[in-house]
Scaffold this motif. Structure first.
Motif, PDB file in Angstrom:
ATOM      1  N   GLY A   1     -22.456  -3.506   3.391  1.00 13.24           N
ATOM      2  CA  GLY A   1     -21.759  -2.599   4.291  1.00 13.24           C
ATOM      3  C   GLY A   1     -20.475  -2.064   3.684  1.00 13.24           C
ATOM      4  N   LYS A   2     -19.934  -1.046   4.320  1.00 12.55           N
ATOM      5  CA  LYS A   2     -18.702  -0.410   3.850  1.00 12.55           C
ATOM      6  C   LYS A   2     -17.489  -1.309   4.079  1.00 12.55           C
ATOM      7  CE  LYS A   2     -20.164   3.787   2.634  1.00 12.55           C
ATOM      8  NZ  LYS A   2     -19.932   4.380   1.309  1.00 12.55           N
ATOM      9  N   ARG A   3     -16.511  -1.188   3.192  1.00  8.89           N
ATOM     10  CA  ARG A   3     -15.240  -1.890   3.296  1.00  8.89           C
ATOM     11  C   ARG A   3     -14.104  -0.901   3.530  1.00  8.89           C
ATOM     12  NH1 ARG A   3     -19.350  -5.429   2.756  1.00  8.89           N
ATOM     13  NH2 ARG A   3     -18.789  -7.359   1.650  1.00  8.89           N
ATOM     14  N   GLY A   4     -13.075  -1.339   4.228  1.00  2.00           N
ATOM     15  CA  GLY A   4     -11.849  -0.561   4.357  1.00  2.00           C
ATOM     16  C   GLY A   4     -10.751  -1.218   3.548  1.00  2.00           C
ATOM     17  N   MET A   5      -9.977  -0.394   2.829  1.00  2.00           N
ATOM     18  CA  MET A   5      -8.846  -0.921   2.058  1.00  2.00           C
ATOM     19  C   MET A   5      -7.688   0.066   2.132  1.00  2.00           C
ATOM     20  SD  MET A   5     -10.608  -2.526  -1.404  1.00  2.00           S
ATOM     21  CE  MET A   5      -9.392  -3.832  -1.630  1.00  2.00           C
ATOM     22  N   ARG A   6      -6.465  -0.478   2.087  1.00  2.00           N
ATOM     23  CA  ARG A   6      -5.295   0.385   2.080  1.00  2.00           C
ATOM     24  C   ARG A   6      -5.252   1.179   0.783  1.00  2.00           C
ATOM     25  NH1 ARG A   6       1.132  -1.449   2.410  1.00  2.00           N
ATOM     26  NH2 ARG A   6       1.986   0.662   2.625  1.00  2.00           N
ATOM     27  N   LYS A   7      -4.878   2.438   0.886  1.00  2.81           N
ATOM     28  CA  LYS A   7      -4.846   3.320  -0.278  1.00  2.81           C
ATOM     29  C   LYS A   7      -3.573   3.065  -1.083  1.00  2.81           C
ATOM     30  CE  LYS A   7      -6.029   8.133  -1.326  1.00  2.81           C
ATOM     31  NZ  LYS A   7      -6.230   9.485  -0.731  1.00  2.81           N
ATOM     32  N   SER A   8      -3.541   1.892  -1.693  1.00  3.04           N
ATOM     33  CA  SER A   8      -2.377   1.452  -2.454  1.00  3.04           C
ATOM     34  C   SER A   8      -2.793   0.303  -3.344  1.00  3.04           C
ATOM     35  CB  SER A   8      -1.260   1.003  -1.503  1.00  3.04           C
ATOM     36  OG  SER A   8      -0.200   0.408  -2.204  1.00  3.04           O
ATOM     37  N   ALA A   9      -2.133   0.167  -4.485  1.00  2.00           N
ATOM     38  CA  ALA A   9      -2.492  -0.908  -5.402  1.00  2.00           C
ATOM     39  C   ALA A   9      -2.060  -2.271  -4.882  1.00  2.00           C
ATOM     40  CB  ALA A   9      -1.851  -0.648  -6.767  1.00  2.00           C
ATOM     41  N   ARG A  10      -0.903  -2.329  -4.238  1.00  2.00           N
ATOM     42  CA  ARG A  10      -0.336  -3.605  -3.820  1.00  2.00           C
ATOM     43  C   ARG A  10      -1.233  -4.290  -2.799  1.00  2.00           C
ATOM     44  NH1 ARG A  10       4.498  -4.689  -0.645  1.00  2.00           N
ATOM     45  NH2 ARG A  10       4.897  -2.461  -0.589  1.00  2.00           N
ATOM     46  N   ALA A  11      -1.399  -5.562  -2.940  1.00  2.00           N
ATOM     47  CA  ALA A  11      -2.269  -6.437  -2.133  1.00  2.00           C
ATOM     48  C   ALA A  11      -3.718  -6.335  -2.575  1.00  2.00           C
ATOM     49  CB  ALA A  11      -2.140  -6.192  -0.641  1.00  2.00           C
ATOM     50  N   ASN A  12      -4.196  -5.115  -2.848  1.00  2.00           N
ATOM     51  CA  ASN A  12      -5.588  -4.978  -3.295  1.00  2.00           C
ATOM     52  C   ASN A  12      -5.829  -5.679  -4.630  1.00  2.00           C
ATOM     53  OD1 ASN A  12      -6.258  -3.438  -1.059  1.00  2.00           O
ATOM     54  ND2 ASN A  12      -5.917  -1.489  -2.087  1.00  2.00           N
ATOM     55  N   LEU A  13      -4.911  -5.480  -5.574  1.00  2.00           N
ATOM     56  CA  LEU A  13      -5.079  -6.095  -6.888  1.00  2.00           C
ATOM     57  C   LEU A  13      -4.973  -7.618  -6.808  1.00  2.00           C
ATOM     58  CD1 LEU A  13      -3.014  -3.627  -9.118  1.00  2.00           C
ATOM     59  CD2 LEU A  13      -5.497  -3.745  -8.860  1.00  2.00           C
ATOM     60  N   GLU A  14      -4.040  -8.092  -5.988  1.00  2.00           N
ATOM     61  CA  GLU A  14      -3.894  -9.535  -5.826  1.00  2.00           C
ATOM     62  C   GLU A  14      -5.155 -10.143  -5.212  1.00  2.00           C
ATOM     63  OE1 GLU A  14       0.395  -8.048  -4.951  1.00  2.00           O
ATOM     64  OE2 GLU A  14      -1.619  -7.215  -5.127  1.00  2.00           O
ATOM     65  N   MET A  15      -5.663  -9.486  -4.180  1.00  2.00           N
ATOM     66  CA  MET A  15      -6.875  -9.994  -3.528  1.00  2.00           C
ATOM     67  C   MET A  15      -8.066  -9.969  -4.489  1.00  2.00           C
ATOM     68  SD  MET A  15      -6.684  -8.392   0.315  1.00  2.00           S
ATOM     69  CE  MET A  15      -6.003  -9.378   1.652  1.00  2.00           C
ATOM     70  N   ALA A  16      -8.121  -8.942  -5.317  1.00  2.00           N
ATOM     71  CA  ALA A  16      -9.214  -8.839  -6.281  1.00  2.00           C
ATOM     72  C   ALA A  16      -9.205 -10.023  -7.240  1.00  2.00           C
ATOM     73  CB  ALA A  16      -9.115  -7.524  -7.052  1.00  2.00           C
ATOM     74  N   LEU A  17      -8.013 -10.418  -7.700  1.00  2.00           N
ATOM     75  CA  LEU A  17      -7.938 -11.549  -8.620  1.00  2.00           C
ATOM     76  C   LEU A  17      -8.259 -12.867  -7.919  1.00  2.00           C
ATOM     77  CD1 LEU A  17      -4.854 -10.759 -10.902  1.00  2.00           C
ATOM     78  CD2 LEU A  17      -7.286 -10.610 -11.464  1.00  2.00           C
ATOM     79  N   MET A  18      -7.797 -13.025  -6.684  1.00  2.00           N
ATOM     80  CA  MET A  18      -8.131 -14.250  -5.954  1.00  2.00           C
ATOM     81  C   MET A  18      -9.627 -14.330  -5.695  1.00  2.00           C
ATOM     82  SD  MET A  18      -4.940 -15.061  -3.359  1.00  2.00           S
ATOM     83  CE  MET A  18      -4.599 -13.382  -2.797  1.00  2.00           C
ATOM     84  N   ALA A  19     -10.254 -13.168  -5.459  1.00  2.00           N
ATOM     85  CA  ALA A  19     -11.707 -13.144  -5.292  1.00  2.00           C
ATOM     86  C   ALA A  19     -12.422 -13.524  -6.579  1.00  2.00           C
ATOM     87  CB  ALA A  19     -12.154 -11.752  -4.831  1.00  2.00           C
TER      88      ALA A  19
ATOM     89  N   LEU B   1     -12.178  -4.351  -8.455  1.00  2.00           N
ATOM     90  CA  LEU B   1     -12.192  -3.257  -7.471  1.00  2.00           C
ATOM     91  C   LEU B   1     -13.336  -2.288  -7.759  1.00  2.00           C
ATOM     92  CD1 LEU B   1      -8.388  -2.392  -7.060  1.00  2.00           C
ATOM     93  CD2 LEU B   1      -9.841  -3.683  -5.492  1.00  2.00           C
ATOM     94  N   ASP B   2     -13.652  -2.112  -9.031  1.00  2.00           N
ATOM     95  CA  ASP B   2     -14.774  -1.245  -9.412  1.00  2.00           C
ATOM     96  C   ASP B   2     -16.076  -1.665  -8.736  1.00  2.00           C
ATOM     97  OD1 ASP B   2     -13.842   0.813 -11.056  1.00  2.00           O
ATOM     98  OD2 ASP B   2     -13.803  -0.479 -12.834  1.00  2.00           O
ATOM     99  N   THR B   3     -16.243  -2.974  -8.521  1.00  2.00           N
ATOM    100  CA  THR B   3     -17.507  -3.481  -7.998  1.00  2.00           C
ATOM    101  C   THR B   3     -17.773  -3.038  -6.566  1.00  2.00           C
ATOM    102  OG1 THR B   3     -16.559  -5.582  -7.194  1.00  2.00           O
ATOM    103  CG2 THR B   3     -17.336  -5.510  -9.493  1.00  2.00           C
ATOM    104  N   ILE B   4     -16.719  -2.645  -5.829  1.00  2.00           N
ATOM    105  CA  ILE B   4     -16.932  -2.193  -4.443  1.00  2.00           C
ATOM    106  C   ILE B   4     -16.415  -0.772  -4.199  1.00  2.00           C
ATOM    107  CG2 ILE B   4     -16.905  -4.534  -3.481  1.00  2.00           C
ATOM    108  CD1 ILE B   4     -14.028  -3.927  -2.495  1.00  2.00           C
ATOM    109  N   LYS B   5     -15.928  -0.113  -5.250  1.00  2.00           N
ATOM    110  CA  LYS B   5     -15.266   1.177  -5.077  1.00  2.00           C
ATOM    111  C   LYS B   5     -16.113   2.177  -4.301  1.00  2.00           C
ATOM    112  CE  LYS B   5     -13.105   4.903  -7.777  1.00  2.00           C
ATOM    113  NZ  LYS B   5     -12.820   5.399  -9.153  1.00  2.00           N
ATOM    114  N   ARG B   6     -17.414   2.262  -4.604  1.00  2.00           N
ATOM    115  CA  ARG B   6     -18.258   3.262  -3.943  1.00  2.00           C
ATOM    116  C   ARG B   6     -18.519   2.915  -2.474  1.00  2.00           C
ATOM    117  NH1 ARG B   6     -23.720   1.734  -3.793  1.00  2.00           N
ATOM    118  NH2 ARG B   6     -24.188  -0.223  -4.896  1.00  2.00           N
ATOM    119  N   ASN B   7     -18.166   1.700  -2.077  1.00  2.00           N
ATOM    120  CA  ASN B   7     -18.359   1.270  -0.694  1.00  2.00           C
ATOM    121  C   ASN B   7     -17.063   1.258   0.123  1.00  2.00           C
ATOM    122  OD1 ASN B   7     -21.241   0.541  -0.606  1.00  2.00           O
ATOM    123  ND2 ASN B   7     -20.690  -0.970  -2.161  1.00  2.00           N
ATOM    124  N   VAL B   8     -15.969   1.770  -0.454  1.00  2.00           N
ATOM    125  CA  VAL B   8     -14.663   1.660   0.201  1.00  2.00           C
ATOM    126  C   VAL B   8     -14.301   2.932   0.963  1.00  2.00           C
ATOM    127  CG1 VAL B   8     -12.170   1.387  -0.160  1.00  2.00           C
ATOM    128  CG2 VAL B   8     -13.780  -0.032  -1.447  1.00  2.00           C
TER     129      VAL B   8
END
Length: 356
Positions: A159-177, A202-209
């Motif tokens: 399914g589709k994911r929602g993410m804030r249009k900003s690097a902060r928090a997204n990059l941290e979450m990506a590494l923790m994942a 982030l590339d792995t889900i980019k088309r679903n964001v």
């Protein structure tokens, strides 16, 4: 004679402040409501100073242009930590002496009562908020997402994911994942290889964001069925679940938490009244009171024991705080030291990445 002069000066300042209505710019939505109820209404009742609220997707954004054009139209802004530091370093904010802040009820000075890092040269912390992710429980009738890695697993949880249009928090979450321990995230992210690794995740889900920019959007994206999971501010998801009865659940694993802080733009038209407002809003009781309307943690230690029920009169708020012990098992405090130095560079890369 000296004491009389000091008293006269103080009374004059108070009288000046009492006749100056103020404008506060914040984030809107449930967060603004919590400020109006916990701070603004009682402040006006006690001082006679009316408080006008403005909302913005990021209240820090207009301050630079206001100050540089010598046309400051707000007295207090509620901003994120990195913005508070950067604006202060650029000379765009008034300095705030922590000695003016009220002590804890037991007399502990404010400088010792606020949580570590919540007081800076130009800002006073109020609440601790968190970027978490939530999901629509009706989309996953069997196994439920429970870890940050699940957000990035579109095979197991399609399914589709929602993410804030900003690097902060997204990059941290990506590494923790990716399995990077929270305590090591910024060490890894500070290296070229680590940054590449985060963007690769982030590339792995980019088309679903589906990208969001305002805090009100994530719960609406879930409600409209545009996404099945989304990152969001924890207070927004809490409100959607508790007050709107939405079938959403929140995942605390991999949360990125940080402070919201009050600042005064340089040249604010009502600086004295603005200082009175900040002193009032960040005392022990007011910060505890705010949790009656939103699930953000108070920035003062002495407020924690005063956290009670939600406005519905039945929901205990303590377990819903980002700083609740159970919610900190795999949590990351956002590093302003990291982002102040790299925000522009990394967000330029993020924008380029988005356009690819």
């Amino acid at each position: 004679m000296k004491k009389l002069l000091i008293l006269t000066t103080a009374l004059a300042a108070a009288a000046s402040a009492a006749h100056a209505d103020i404008t506060v710019i914040s984030w809107g939505g449930a967060y603004e409501k919590s400020q109006v109820e916990a701070y603004n209404r009682p402040f006006t009742a006690q001082t006679g100073i009316a408080v006008k609220m403005l909302a913005a997707d990021n209240p820090a954004a207009p301050i630079k242009s206001m100050v540089e054009s010598n046309n400051v139209g707000v007295d207090v802004a509620d901003v994120e930590y990195t913005d508070a530091i950067r604006l202060c370093d650029d000379g765009l904010l008034e300095e705030i002496d922590p000695a003016i802040l009220p002590p804890a009820p037991d007399g502990t000075p404010a400088t010792e009562d606020f949580l570590p890092g919540a007081l800076t040269d130009c800002a006073v912390g109020s609440m601790v908020f968190s970027t978490v992710y939530g999901y629509d429980v009706t989309k996953f009738p069997d196994e439920k997402p429970s870890m940050i890695a699940d957000f990035f697993d579109t095979e197991k949880f399609p399914g589709k994911r929602g993410m804030r249009k900003s690097a902060r928090a997204n990059l941290e979450m990506a590494l923790m994942a990716e399995g990077v321990p929270a305590a090591e995230v910024y060490d890894v992210l500070a290296t070229p290889e680590g940054l590449d690794r985060a963007f690769a995740k982030l590339d792995t889900i980019k088309r679903n964001v589906v990208w969001w920019e305002a805090g009100a959007q994530p719960p609406q994206l879930l409600a409209d069925g545009e996404v099945v999971m989304t990152t969001a501010y924890n207070g927004r998801l809490f409100t959607a679940v508790v007050t709107e009865n939405k079938p959403f659940a929140m995942v605390w694993d991999g949360q990125v938490y940080e402070y919201e802080l009050f600042v005064i733009p340089k040249g604010a038209p009502n600086k004295d009244a603005a200082l009175e407002y900040i002193k009032f809003a960040t005392d022990t009781q007011r910060l505890a009171d705010q949790t009656k309307w939103i699930s953000y943690g108070p920035a003062r230690k002495s407020s924690l024991s005063l956290v009670g029920l939600y406005e519905d009169g039945k929901t205990e708020m303590a377990p819903h705080m980002p700083t609740a012990e159970a919610n900190l098992a795999n949590a990351l405090r956002s590093s302003y030291e990291f982002w102040v130095d790299r925000d522009i560079e990394i967000n330029e890369r993020f924008s380029t990445w988005l356009a690819e």
